[in-house]
Design an enzyme around this catalytic site. Structure first.
Site, PDB file in Angstrom:
ATOM      1  N   SER A   1      47.596  60.674 -15.794  1.00  0.00           N
ATOM      2  CA  SER A   1      46.950  59.412 -16.126  1.00  0.00           C
ATOM      3  C   SER A   1      45.433  59.459 -16.056  1.00  0.00           C
ATOM      4  CB  SER A   1      47.493  58.301 -15.222  1.00  0.00           C
ATOM      5  OG  SER A   1      47.372  58.654 -13.869  1.00  0.00           O
TER       6      SER A   1
ATOM      7  N   HIS B   1      52.184  57.521 -20.096  1.00  0.00           N
ATOM      8  CA  HIS B   1      51.047  57.596 -21.030  1.00  0.00           C
ATOM      9  C   HIS B   1      51.407  58.323 -22.320  1.00  0.00           C
ATOM     10  CE1 HIS B   1      48.155  55.899 -18.222  1.00  0.00           C
ATOM     11  NE2 HIS B   1      48.862  56.544 -17.303  1.00  0.00           N
TER      12      HIS B   1
ATOM     13  N   LYS C   1      52.164  50.032 -21.423  1.00  0.00           N
ATOM     14  CA  LYS C   1      50.985  50.738 -21.937  1.00  0.00           C
ATOM     15  C   LYS C   1      51.016  50.703 -23.464  1.00  0.00           C
ATOM     16  CE  LYS C   1      50.090  52.552 -17.550  1.00  0.00           C
ATOM     17  NZ  LYS C   1      50.533  53.366 -16.444  1.00  0.00           N
TER      18      LYS C   1
HETATM   19  C1  LIG Z   1      50.907  52.958 -15.114  1.00  0.00           C
HETATM   20  C2  LIG Z   1      51.769  54.060 -14.632  1.00  0.00           C
HETATM   21  C3  LIG Z   1      52.992  53.795 -14.023  1.00  0.00           C
HETATM   22  C4  LIG Z   1      53.449  52.401 -13.706  1.00  0.00           C
HETATM   23  O1  LIG Z   1      53.769  51.667 -14.830  1.00  0.00           O
HETATM   24  P1  LIG Z   1      53.679  50.071 -14.811  1.00  0.00           P
HETATM   25  O2  LIG Z   1      54.597  49.661 -15.900  1.00  0.00           O
HETATM   26  O3  LIG Z   1      52.264  49.706 -15.041  1.00  0.00           O
HETATM   27  O4  LIG Z   1      54.159  49.635 -13.464  1.00  0.00           O
HETATM   28  C5  LIG Z   1      53.779  54.873 -13.672  1.00  0.00           C
HETATM   29  N1  LIG Z   1      53.374  56.152 -13.899  1.00  0.00           N
HETATM   30  C6  LIG Z   1      52.194  56.430 -14.469  1.00  0.00           C
HETATM   31  C7  LIG Z   1      51.808  57.843 -14.696  1.00  0.00           C
HETATM   32  C8  LIG Z   1      51.339  55.392 -14.832  1.00  0.00           C
HETATM   33  O5  LIG Z   1      50.147  55.661 -15.345  1.00  0.00           O
END
Ligand SMILES: *Cc1c(COP(=O)(O)O)cnc(C)c1O
Length: 386
Positions: A179, A207, A238
């Site tokens: 991330s 991502h 996302k």
């Molecule tokens: C954002 C993220 C999550 C969590 O996802 P949400 O739906 O925002 O709770 C899990 N793993 C990674 C790598 C992330 O970047």
């Protein structure tokens, strides 16, 4: 009242170390341009990669789902059941991931915690990349399994750790796209090494879902490994522009999660509006591949421009561009300089990233125009010239 007095001191310490955070207040919907403190700027830090969070079609699908299915879900699916709308989304997510089934959670965070905790327990070992997301780290801790950390993207080190044995079952877990760095895990090698020890492999595609791969299925598809990763996690929040998380995999895995994942059993099912929006997003992902192509084109342009401005940046297939500056104050100064040029991309500091690697984490959106890309590059040029 004074029982909370210690917090003041802690906050003063955070401020002195340039580590205090205070979220910016955005006055407009999430899009390529937003309004902050009365002025418009290019948003260059959102995970809304495909630009769908503010898409009118998703907003309408959310409103329609709320009208048809209600504003709330009422209870955990294990208590009050799952609507056929939720079930439809699980089916579509399974299809996207070429999996037998999928299980919906209220967030990606809960999906990670729920899955890791369901797959490993006392006597087991979880093997985790050192730069894995906090939700994976928290899942490892909650599992009460032994946690063994392998060096970032180093399958050789993972092999060594697995060979040491001393566990009942092993779970190997990694971000697909990291991330904060945007690099892609060597999933082929990881699966190979894990296979030698009959270890389960779980990949976090937060991502990558909607972004990588010809069909937008993620890094597993991008690397030609469809069918080889048994546990695939993704998020709806996302690239899919909605909210929620999921695990896709074999039918038995999904049945097990529905029986064991605390983040599903003790959590009210996602709201219908989020489910409706995500279903619409999956249609857009399938029908508008230009969004993924646009991200690649923008990334190449912005990476080249920032390098020309004198910054060192890594490049990979994901629309995440880390500009590492080192110290927290330096990163905040660079963020402020970008902001003066109309570009919003705040400093990412420890503990989100390792000590000494504070950075600007630039992210692109398919809906950024050429003009926006030019502004981002120009802002780095202006910051370098100071
Ligand atoms: C954002 C993220 C999550 C969590 O996802 P949400 O739906 O925002 O709770 C899990 N793993 C990674 C790598 C992330 O970047």
């Amino acid at each position: 009242m004074d029982s909370l007095g210690w917090i003041d001191e802690e906050i003063e310490e955070l401020k002195a170390a340039s580590l205090f955070r205070d979220p910016a207040v955005i006055a407009t919907a999430s899009g390529p341009e937003v309004e902050i403190a009365g002025s418009s700027c290019v948003l260059a830090c959102s995970n809304n990669y495909l630009g769908l969070a503010g898409d009118a079609r998703l907003a309408k699908a959310a409103a329609d789902a709320a009208a048809d299915w209600g504003a709330g879900s009422g209870a955990s699916p294990l208590v009050a059941g799952l609507t056929s709308l939720h079930r439809e989304l699980e089916g579509e997510l399974a299809k996207l991931k070429s999996a037998e089934d999928a299980v919906l959670f209220s967030s990606g965070y809960l999906a990670n915690i729920g899955a890791i905790q369901s797959l490993a327990g006392p006597g087991d070992a979880v093997f985790s990349d050192e730069l894995n997301h906090a939700s994976i780290i928290d899942g490892c801790r909650l599992s009460r399994a032994e946690v063994r950390i392998w060096r970032h993207c180093d399958p050789g080190h993972l092999a060594e750790l697995l060979a040491a044995g001393g566990f009942r079952r092993a779970l190997v877990v990694t971000d697909a796209v990291f991330s904060m760095d945007g690099d892609v895990a060597p999933l082929g090698e990881i699966c190979e090494v894990a296979g030698e020890h009959e270890a389960m492999v779980m990949v976090d595609e937060a991502h990558a879902t909607g972004v990588l791969g010809p069909a937008g299925a993620g890094a597993v598809e991008h690397l030609g490994l469809v069918g080889q990763v048994p546990v695939v996690m993704g998020t709806l929040s996302k690239a899919l522009g909605s909210a929620g998380g999921f695990i896709a995999g074999p039918r038995v895995l999904c049945a097990w999660l529905r029986n064991r994942a605390r983040g599903l059993i003790y959590e009210t099912a996602p709201v219908p509006a989020a489910v409706g929006a995500a279903l619409e997003a999956l249609r857009v992902v399938a029908e508008e591949p230009w969004r993924r192509e646009r991200l690649t084109e923008l990334r190449e342009r912005v990476v080249a421009g920032i390098r020309e401005a004198g910054f060192e940046v890594a490049d990979g297939p994901a629309p995440i561009i880390p500009v590492i500056v080192g110290g927290s104050q330096d990163a905040m100064d660079l963020a402020a300089a970008l902001r003066r040029q109309g570009v919003f991309a705040p400093a990412i500091r420890p503990p989100t990233v390792p000590e000494g690697t504070a950075r600007i984490r630039l992210t692109l959106m398919a809906t950024h125009t050429d003009h926006h890309a030019g502004m981002i590059v120009a802002a780095f040029g202006a910051a370098a010239a100071r």
